[in-house]
Design a protein around this motif. Structure first.
Motif, PDB file in Angstrom:
ATOM      1  N   VAL A 193     -40.528  46.714   2.904  1.00  0.00           N
ATOM      2  CA  VAL A 193     -40.544  46.893   1.444  1.00  0.00           C
ATOM      3  C   VAL A 193     -39.426  47.841   1.034  1.00  0.00           C
ATOM      4  CG1 VAL A 193     -41.880  47.719  -0.542  1.00  0.00           C
ATOM      5  CG2 VAL A 193     -43.017  46.411   1.263  1.00  0.00           C
ATOM      6  N   GLN A 194     -39.238  48.933   1.769  1.00  0.00           N
ATOM      7  CA  GLN A 194     -38.160  49.873   1.462  1.00  0.00           C
ATOM      8  C   GLN A 194     -36.804  49.183   1.509  1.00  0.00           C
ATOM      9  OE1 GLN A 194     -38.875  52.781   4.504  1.00  0.00           O
ATOM     10  NE2 GLN A 194     -40.145  54.054   3.163  1.00  0.00           N
ATOM     11  N   ILE A 195     -36.599  48.340   2.489  1.00  0.00           N
ATOM     12  CA  ILE A 195     -35.328  47.621   2.614  1.00  0.00           C
ATOM     13  C   ILE A 195     -35.127  46.687   1.422  1.00  0.00           C
ATOM     14  CG2 ILE A 195     -34.099  45.871   3.973  1.00  0.00           C
ATOM     15  CD1 ILE A 195     -35.401  47.242   6.486  1.00  0.00           C
ATOM     16  N   LEU A 196     -36.187  45.964   1.037  1.00  0.00           N
ATOM     17  CA  LEU A 196     -36.098  45.078  -0.128  1.00  0.00           C
ATOM     18  C   LEU A 196     -35.748  45.881  -1.382  1.00  0.00           C
ATOM     19  CD1 LEU A 196     -39.191  42.797   0.572  1.00  0.00           C
ATOM     20  CD2 LEU A 196     -36.781  42.132   0.732  1.00  0.00           C
ATOM     21  N   CYS A 197     -36.336  47.059  -1.519  1.00  0.00           N
ATOM     22  CA  CYS A 197     -36.038  47.930  -2.666  1.00  0.00           C
ATOM     23  C   CYS A 197     -34.569  48.345  -2.643  1.00  0.00           C
ATOM     24  CB  CYS A 197     -36.920  49.176  -2.639  1.00  0.00           C
ATOM     25  SG  CYS A 197     -38.664  48.881  -2.985  1.00  0.00           S
ATOM     26  N   LYS A 198     -34.114  48.808  -1.506  1.00  0.00           N
ATOM     27  CA  LYS A 198     -32.729  49.275  -1.370  1.00  0.00           C
ATOM     28  C   LYS A 198     -31.727  48.169  -1.653  1.00  0.00           C
ATOM     29  CE  LYS A 198     -29.600  51.582   1.779  1.00  0.00           C
ATOM     30  NZ  LYS A 198     -29.374  52.098   3.128  1.00  0.00           N
ATOM     31  N   GLU A 199     -32.049  46.937  -1.242  1.00  0.00           N
ATOM     32  CA  GLU A 199     -31.155  45.799  -1.455  1.00  0.00           C
ATOM     33  C   GLU A 199     -31.239  45.250  -2.872  1.00  0.00           C
ATOM     34  OE1 GLU A 199     -32.320  43.058   1.599  1.00  0.00           O
ATOM     35  OE2 GLU A 199     -31.090  44.046   3.121  1.00  0.00           O
ATOM     36  N   GLY A 200     -32.150  45.800  -3.691  1.00  0.00           N
ATOM     37  CA  GLY A 200     -32.278  45.339  -5.071  1.00  0.00           C
ATOM     38  C   GLY A 200     -32.936  43.974  -5.188  1.00  0.00           C
ATOM     39  N   ILE A 248     -46.847  50.526  -8.359  1.00  0.00           N
ATOM     40  CA  ILE A 248     -47.502  50.717  -7.071  1.00  0.00           C
ATOM     41  C   ILE A 248     -46.500  51.342  -6.101  1.00  0.00           C
ATOM     42  CG2 ILE A 248     -49.173  48.850  -7.380  1.00  0.00           C
ATOM     43  CD1 ILE A 248     -47.427  47.045  -5.620  1.00  0.00           C
ATOM     44  N   THR A 249     -47.028  51.861  -5.009  1.00  0.00           N
ATOM     45  CA  THR A 249     -46.185  52.499  -3.996  1.00  0.00           C
ATOM     46  C   THR A 249     -45.688  51.471  -2.984  1.00  0.00           C
ATOM     47  OG1 THR A 249     -48.033  52.920  -2.502  1.00  0.00           O
ATOM     48  CG2 THR A 249     -47.566  54.620  -4.172  1.00  0.00           C
ATOM     49  N   VAL A 250     -44.782  51.902  -2.147  1.00  0.00           N
ATOM     50  CA  VAL A 250     -44.279  51.053  -1.065  1.00  0.00           C
ATOM     51  C   VAL A 250     -45.441  50.620  -0.170  1.00  0.00           C
ATOM     52  CG1 VAL A 250     -42.914  51.103   1.063  1.00  0.00           C
ATOM     53  CG2 VAL A 250     -41.924  51.941  -1.067  1.00  0.00           C
ATOM     54  N   GLN A 251     -46.314  51.551   0.157  1.00  0.00           N
ATOM     55  CA  GLN A 251     -47.453  51.247   1.023  1.00  0.00           C
ATOM     56  C   GLN A 251     -48.359  50.190   0.382  1.00  0.00           C
ATOM     57  OE1 GLN A 251     -48.021  52.358   4.181  1.00  0.00           O
ATOM     58  NE2 GLN A 251     -49.767  50.978   4.244  1.00  0.00           N
ATOM     59  N   GLU A 252     -48.637  50.330  -0.901  1.00  0.00           N
ATOM     60  CA  GLU A 252     -49.488  49.363  -1.594  1.00  0.00           C
ATOM     61  C   GLU A 252     -48.836  47.981  -1.641  1.00  0.00           C
ATOM     62  OE1 GLU A 252     -51.932  52.131  -4.765  1.00  0.00           O
ATOM     63  OE2 GLU A 252     -49.799  51.755  -5.129  1.00  0.00           O
ATOM     64  N   ALA A 253     -47.536  47.940  -1.891  1.00  0.00           N
ATOM     65  CA  ALA A 253     -46.813  46.662  -1.918  1.00  0.00           C
ATOM     66  C   ALA A 253     -46.831  46.019  -0.537  1.00  0.00           C
ATOM     67  CB  ALA A 253     -45.378  46.869  -2.388  1.00  0.00           C
ATOM     68  N   ALA A 254     -46.672  46.811   0.510  1.00  0.00           N
ATOM     69  CA  ALA A 254     -46.687  46.293   1.877  1.00  0.00           C
ATOM     70  C   ALA A 254     -48.031  45.641   2.185  1.00  0.00           C
ATOM     71  CB  ALA A 254     -46.390  47.412   2.868  1.00  0.00           C
ATOM     72  N   GLU A 255     -49.110  46.300   1.806  1.00  0.00           N
ATOM     73  CA  GLU A 255     -50.447  45.742   2.053  1.00  0.00           C
ATOM     74  C   GLU A 255     -50.655  44.475   1.227  1.00  0.00           C
ATOM     75  OE1 GLU A 255     -53.199  48.922   1.280  1.00  0.00           O
ATOM     76  OE2 GLU A 255     -52.348  50.156   2.868  1.00  0.00           O
ATOM     77  N   LYS A 256     -50.213  44.488  -0.013  1.00  0.00           N
ATOM     78  CA  LYS A 256     -50.369  43.345  -0.921  1.00  0.00           C
ATOM     79  C   LYS A 256     -49.610  42.119  -0.404  1.00  0.00           C
ATOM     80  CE  LYS A 256     -49.323  42.203  -5.756  1.00  0.00           C
ATOM     81  NZ  LYS A 256     -48.805  42.733  -7.023  1.00  0.00           N
ATOM     82  N   TRP A 257     -48.391  42.323   0.125  1.00  0.00           N
ATOM     83  CA  TRP A 257     -47.517  41.239   0.544  1.00  0.00           C
ATOM     84  C   TRP A 257     -47.618  40.901   2.035  1.00  0.00           C
ATOM     85  CZ3 TRP A 257     -42.807  43.689  -2.350  1.00  0.00           C
ATOM     86  CH2 TRP A 257     -42.983  43.518  -3.737  1.00  0.00           C
ATOM     87  N   GLY A 258     -48.353  41.707   2.795  1.00  0.00           N
ATOM     88  CA  GLY A 258     -48.507  41.429   4.219  1.00  0.00           C
ATOM     89  C   GLY A 258     -47.267  41.696   5.047  1.00  0.00           C
ATOM     90  N   ILE A 259     -46.504  42.710   4.654  1.00  0.00           N
ATOM     91  CA  ILE A 259     -45.322  43.106   5.421  1.00  0.00           C
ATOM     92  C   ILE A 259     -45.386  44.611   5.665  1.00  0.00           C
ATOM     93  CG2 ILE A 259     -43.900  41.199   4.576  1.00  0.00           C
ATOM     94  CD1 ILE A 259     -42.589  43.091   2.596  1.00  0.00           C
ATOM     95  N   ARG A 301     -37.364  60.721  -3.993  1.00  0.00           N
ATOM     96  CA  ARG A 301     -37.279  59.996  -2.723  1.00  0.00           C
ATOM     97  C   ARG A 301     -38.321  58.891  -2.616  1.00  0.00           C
ATOM     98  NH1 ARG A 301     -37.954  64.107   1.771  1.00  0.00           N
ATOM     99  NH2 ARG A 301     -37.469  62.305   3.034  1.00  0.00           N
ATOM    100  N   ILE A 302     -38.982  58.571  -3.726  1.00  0.00           N
ATOM    101  CA  ILE A 302     -40.082  57.600  -3.694  1.00  0.00           C
ATOM    102  C   ILE A 302     -39.721  56.364  -4.502  1.00  0.00           C
ATOM    103  CG2 ILE A 302     -42.492  57.217  -4.335  1.00  0.00           C
ATOM    104  CD1 ILE A 302     -42.849  60.280  -4.087  1.00  0.00           C
ATOM    105  N   TRP A 303     -39.908  55.197  -3.904  1.00  0.00           N
ATOM    106  CA  TRP A 303     -39.713  53.940  -4.620  1.00  0.00           C
ATOM    107  C   TRP A 303     -40.976  53.632  -5.403  1.00  0.00           C
ATOM    108  CZ3 TRP A 303     -35.117  51.800  -5.012  1.00  0.00           C
ATOM    109  CH2 TRP A 303     -34.171  51.998  -4.011  1.00  0.00           C
ATOM    110  N   ILE A 304     -40.821  53.221  -6.657  1.00  0.00           N
ATOM    111  CA  ILE A 304     -41.961  52.737  -7.429  1.00  0.00           C
ATOM    112  C   ILE A 304     -41.693  51.284  -7.793  1.00  0.00           C
ATOM    113  CG2 ILE A 304     -42.771  54.973  -8.268  1.00  0.00           C
ATOM    114  CD1 ILE A 304     -41.324  54.370 -10.911  1.00  0.00           C
ATOM    115  N   ILE A 305     -42.726  50.485  -7.625  1.00  0.00           N
ATOM    116  CA  ILE A 305     -42.606  49.038  -7.753  1.00  0.00           C
ATOM    117  C   ILE A 305     -43.564  48.562  -8.842  1.00  0.00           C
ATOM    118  CG2 ILE A 305     -42.898  46.862  -6.501  1.00  0.00           C
ATOM    119  CD1 ILE A 305     -42.519  48.715  -3.913  1.00  0.00           C
ATOM    120  N   PRO A 306     -43.092  47.745  -9.775  1.00  0.00           N
ATOM    121  CA  PRO A 306     -44.001  47.236 -10.800  1.00  0.00           C
ATOM    122  C   PRO A 306     -45.200  46.519 -10.162  1.00  0.00           C
ATOM    123  CG  PRO A 306     -41.739  46.677 -11.337  1.00  0.00           C
ATOM    124  CD  PRO A 306     -41.733  47.230  -9.942  1.00  0.00           C
ATOM    125  N   ARG A 307     -46.377  46.784 -10.692  1.00  0.00           N
ATOM    126  CA  ARG A 307     -47.602  46.195 -10.144  1.00  0.00           C
ATOM    127  C   ARG A 307     -47.538  44.668 -10.088  1.00  0.00           C
ATOM    128  NH1 ARG A 307     -52.062  48.251  -8.778  1.00  0.00           N
ATOM    129  NH2 ARG A 307     -51.738  50.244  -9.797  1.00  0.00           N
TER     130      ARG A 307
END
Length: 68
Positions: A21-28, A5-16, A38-44
């Protein structure tokens, strides 16, 4: 790519916000996250990281607590 899923989809799913979400990705802090160009991909099935990384680092309020 249905397993990601995309950063936008994860943000909607998690309510943030997407920025959070980008910061969480960058921090590992999200398991299995990857960056494609330039795009973060996040496991569904990734879980929203829990726990607050912000800690009291000895600000002015902390100094008054330990006054002798």
């Amino acid at each position: 790519m249905n397993e990601f899923i995309t950063v936008q989809e994860a943000a909607e799913k998690w309510g943030i916000t997407p920025r959070q979400v980008q910061i969480l990705c960058k921090e590992g802090r999200i398991a299995g996250v990857a960056r494609m160009s330039r795009i973060w991909i996040i496991p569904r099935d990734a879980k929203k990281p829990t726990g607050d990384k912000r800690r009291n680092t000895g600000g002015k309020d902390d100094a008054t607590k330990h006054h002798v």
